[in-house]
Design an enzyme around this catalytic site. Structure first.
Site, mmCIF file in Angstrom:
data_model
loop_
_atom_site.group_PDB
_atom_site.id
_atom_site.type_symbol
_atom_site.label_atom_id
_atom_site.label_comp_id
_atom_site.label_asym_id
_atom_site.label_seq_id
_atom_site.Cartn_x
_atom_site.Cartn_y
_atom_site.Cartn_z
ATOM 1 N N GLU A 139 0.655 -1.237 -0.118
ATOM 2 C CA GLU A 139 -0.053 0.105 -0.087
ATOM 3 C C GLU A 139 0.684 1.149 0.247
ATOM 4 O O GLU A 139 0.209 2.278 -0.512
ATOM 5 C CB GLU A 139 -1.012 -0.054 1.215
ATOM 6 C CG GLU A 139 -0.267 -0.056 2.554
ATOM 7 C CD GLU A 139 0.203 -1.213 3.016
ATOM 8 O OE1 GLU A 139 0.754 -1.263 4.126
ATOM 9 O OE2 GLU A 139 0.029 -2.206 2.356
ATOM 10 N N ASN B 141 6.292 -14.175 4.099
ATOM 11 C CA ASN B 141 5.621 -14.225 4.976
ATOM 12 C C ASN B 141 3.991 -14.881 4.721
ATOM 13 O O ASN B 141 3.584 -15.536 5.555
ATOM 14 C CB ASN B 141 5.421 -12.782 5.713
ATOM 15 C CG ASN B 141 6.653 -12.065 6.196
ATOM 16 O OD1 ASN B 141 7.530 -12.939 6.582
ATOM 17 N ND2 ASN B 141 6.887 -10.937 6.261
ATOM 18 N N ASP C 137 21.261 19.833 -30.659
ATOM 19 C CA ASP C 137 21.420 20.988 -31.561
ATOM 20 C C ASP C 137 22.724 21.354 -31.258
ATOM 21 O O ASP C 137 23.452 21.189 -30.272
ATOM 22 C CB ASP C 137 20.402 21.765 -31.609
ATOM 23 C CG ASP C 137 20.778 23.210 -32.520
ATOM 24 O OD1 ASP C 137 21.126 22.742 -33.605
ATOM 25 O OD2 ASP C 137 20.237 24.189 -32.271
ATOM 26 N N ASP D 46 13.820 23.834 -32.411
ATOM 27 C CA ASP D 46 13.871 22.722 -31.946
ATOM 28 C C ASP D 46 12.796 22.009 -31.165
ATOM 29 O O ASP D 46 12.766 20.890 -30.620
ATOM 30 C CB ASP D 46 15.171 22.922 -30.874
ATOM 31 C CG ASP D 46 16.363 23.074 -31.291
ATOM 32 O OD1 ASP D 46 16.776 22.214 -32.246
ATOM 33 O OD2 ASP D 46 17.221 24.014 -30.732
ATOM 34 N N ASP E 31 17.474 24.827 -27.824
ATOM 35 C CA ASP E 31 17.028 25.800 -27.143
ATOM 36 C C ASP E 31 16.424 26.738 -28.184
ATOM 37 O O ASP E 31 16.142 28.063 -27.878
ATOM 38 C CB ASP E 31 18.138 26.448 -26.799
ATOM 39 C CG ASP E 31 19.607 27.160 -27.704
ATOM 40 O OD1 ASP E 31 19.164 26.719 -28.849
ATOM 41 O OD2 ASP E 31 20.298 27.678 -27.424
#
Length: 658
Positions: A267, A638, A309, A574, A570
């Site tokens: 959980e 377990n 680039d 791009d 940038d």
């Protein structure tokens, strides 16, 4: 109010109080209660609540309320941690500012987009976002990319004229532009009509839920969660049947089965994932890296190909003009003057090459008047201005040498205009190639006399007289070579996607000591089928003379080959690649459209931080996997032990609250 002066600051403040901030409430801006309530719809929490309801139905009220308390405690802890993490991430995102050029009190000022109000006069230039729904009042070859709204791949031309054809869609009206679009090329001025939720984009956001592409890790976590749930229910059903048959007590068998279901449920997994991602984002922020989307940290760790680039990413973006020469390669001040006039009077895409020309030397402009301009675009790769000087009109063009050569009929040498034959064209191409091999970025300058006309178009860029070259130097960043070596050591392939020619790309690779595996040009890419491109890109690391759509095509081909692709860019060209990549990375001084599209923003021009980000992404991934392995193995160990023990013990070895 004078429409040409824009609003006064006092009037703008009054309208801001009425219209509110110019922003769209995103899915992250929902109330704290909404996020808290949403936690209860987690499949793992639903499992606990289902078990509690069954316990109540069987009269096991104490057990049921203990289970409900566990579920609520898990939700509260998860909510507190995730809410704090989301607030921290929001603070980081707020550091990335998107602005617009607005006229206030008659003066142009840069303002955050959220402060724009109806009635504002704004400028639209290449690379900028359209900040609101606007009406065009002035345009010069203005092209708007509306793909986010209409799905159209190609930019649409906008002008001051209204559509003469009745259309059901306002997007088709040439004198309207809308929030959510961006300026591909050209220049314009506009008056803001609507802002924020009142815009078409705002209405669209209300009507449709925004689709978010899941990362590979998110898909994996979701698959694991549902696998656990399916396996748990099968195992619980099997244990219930076995215990019911062998013990004969259906109620006890059901209670024990529910206990096994709770024991198998991880959980805390959603909280662990969010906390790890938030911690990774905060650690990266200390290294001046802004994570706009938490899930993108995982893609940093999974990335195996980084495309970049060249200009401004591998180079320092501090361009200087070093040569201005004629057709014989000799320095000539007339070439510099023509280049200066072109750069001074162009009002479109702001770029470093123009700044380098303007900073080199100034010229007297008293006898010169600007008439018009033809803005740059990535198909022609040329921009032109039309000026009037001493009573004559002249068109001055500046752009990629190969494009100028195609459009030139003559050339200028020692004040004489001579015919440009094939032999001379080859000599010019040789000079251009030599400059490129030396690492210079080269532009060609040309001009022609032109008559007065109502409208100038790129069809007028013909029969030019070639004047000469201007050459620029843009050295590589000191950190680039080491950053690329670090990437390679992490198993990440590096590929250059550049608009420059092959020789310039080879020169920068030589300086950065990047081995060249193969070179592919834009024209050849257009001739290749998707299959052939996918085959070639694996063996190629230099892609030259690319336009924005070709860059995007390469990114998508790499993704089809199964790579997790990052893209570092940038510029306005791009943006398609940043969006197409699994991980879009930009810098703080990038164009607005690049910053808006990218998921990661670098605040400093230090590429070595990318390797740190990859390591952080992999560490975050490893921590989450550790929890999954540890939690799942211990839970299963377990619970299976308990299931086996129940067959031999005369009592229930475990109840749901345990």
């Amino acid at each position: 109010m004078d429409i040409n002066q824009g609003l006064s600051q006092i009037e703008a403040n009054r309208r801001f109080l009425i219209s509110g901030p110019n922003e769209i409430t995103s899915r992250d801006k929902k109330s704290a209660f909404y996020h808290f309530a949403k936690k209860f719809f987690n499949p793992l929490i639903i499992t606990l609540i289902f078990v509690a309801i069954i316990s109540l139905a069987l009269g096991e009220q104490i057990n049921a309320w203990i289970i409900i308390a566990i579920a609520i405690l898990s939700v509260v802890l998860s909510f507190i941690q995730e809410y704090n993490a989301s607030r921290a991430a929001e603070k980081l995102r707020s550091m990335v500012k998107i602005t617009a050029r607005v006229y206030r009190d008659g003066q142009p000022v840069e303002l955050p987009i959220r402060e724009i109000v109806p009635g504002d006069k704004i400028e639209l230039t290449a690379g900028k976002m359209v900040p609101a729904d606007v009406k065009i009042t002035k345009s010069n070859d203005l092209y708007i990319n509306q793909s986010a709204l209409t799905g159209e791949s190609f930019p649409v031309k906008k002008s001051v004229q209204e559509s003469s054809v009745n259309s059901s869609s306002s997007y088709e009206n040439p004198n309207l532009a809308f929030m959510g679009s961006s300026v591909a090329s050209g220049f314009g001025e506009a008056i803001v009509l609507k802002t924020g939720a009142a815009t078409e984009f705002g209405k669209l956001s209300k009507e449709t839920a925004q689709v978010v592409n899941e990362t590979a890790f998110q898909k994996g976590i979701n698959r694991f969660t549902w696998l656990m749930i399916r396996f748990t229910f099968l195992l619980v059903f099997f244990i219930f049947v076995v215990n019911a048959i062998f013990k004969g007590n259906i109620i006890e068998a059901l209670l024990f089965s529910l206990a096994i279901a709770i024991g198998l449920t991880p959980e805390m997994l959603p909280m662990i994932v969010t906390i790890n991602l938030a911690k990774g984002a905060i650690d990266m922020a200390r290294k001046k890296v802004i994570i706009k989307e938490l899930a993108s940290i995982q893609n940093f760790g999974a990335m195996d190909v980084l495309c970049a680039d060249k200009t401004g990413t591998l180079t320092i973006n501090d361009i200087v003009l070093v040569k201005h020469c004629d057709a014989n390669g000799k320095e000539n001040d007339e070439i510099l003057r023509l280049a200066f006039l072109n750069s001074y009077y162009q009002s479109g895409l702001e770029n470093l090459l123009d700044n380098a020309i303007l900073n080199y030397r100034t010229f007297d402009l008293t006898a010169i008047k600007k008439i018009d301009e033809l803005p740059f675009d990535f198909n022609r790769r040329i921009m032109s201005v039309i000026i009037e000087e001493n009573g004559f009109l002249k068109l001055i063009s500046k752009g990629a040498p190969e494009e100028i050569f195609k459009r030139s009929k003559n050339y200028l040498l020692d004040g004489k205009i001579l015919s440009l034959d094939e032999e001379m064209k080859k000599r010019l191409e040789k000079i251009y190639e030599q400059f490129s091999q030396e690492g210079f970025r080269v532009l060609a300058i040309a001009s022609r006399k032109i008559g007065s006309q109502e409208d100038y178009t790129d069809d007028d860029e013909k029969e030019l007289t070639f004047a000469g070259f201007v050459a620029f130097l843009d050295p590589p960043k000191p950190t680039a070579a080491n950053a690329i070596r670090q990437m390679n050591s992490l198993g990440i392939k590096f590929k250059i996607l550049s608009g420059d020619n092959e020789f310039v790309c080879r020169k920068i690779c030589s300086e950065l000591k990047i081995p060249i595996d193969g070179v592919l040009g834009g024209e050849e890419i257009d001739r290749l089928s998707d299959f052939d491109l996918e085959r070639k890109i694996e063996k190629t690391n230099i892609f030259s003379r690319l336009n924005p759509l070709q860059k995007e095509k390469i990114i998508k081909a790499l993704k089809r080959k199964g790579h997790t692709v990052g893209y570092l860019g940038d510029g306005v060209n791009d943006a398609p690649s940043l969006k197409a990549a699994d991980l879009g990375i930009s810098v703080d001084n990038a164009t607005d459209i690049a910053k808006e599209t990218a998921q990661i923003i670098l605040l400093e021009k230090n590429l070595e931080v990318l390797a740190d980000c990859v390591a952080e992404g992999r560490k975050t991934f490893a921590n989450i996997i550790k929890y999954i392995k540890m939690g799942s193995s211990s839970n299963f160990g377990n619970m299976i032990s308990m299931a086996g023990a129940s067959l031999f013990l005369p009592f229930l070895p475990m109840l749901p609250p345990q």
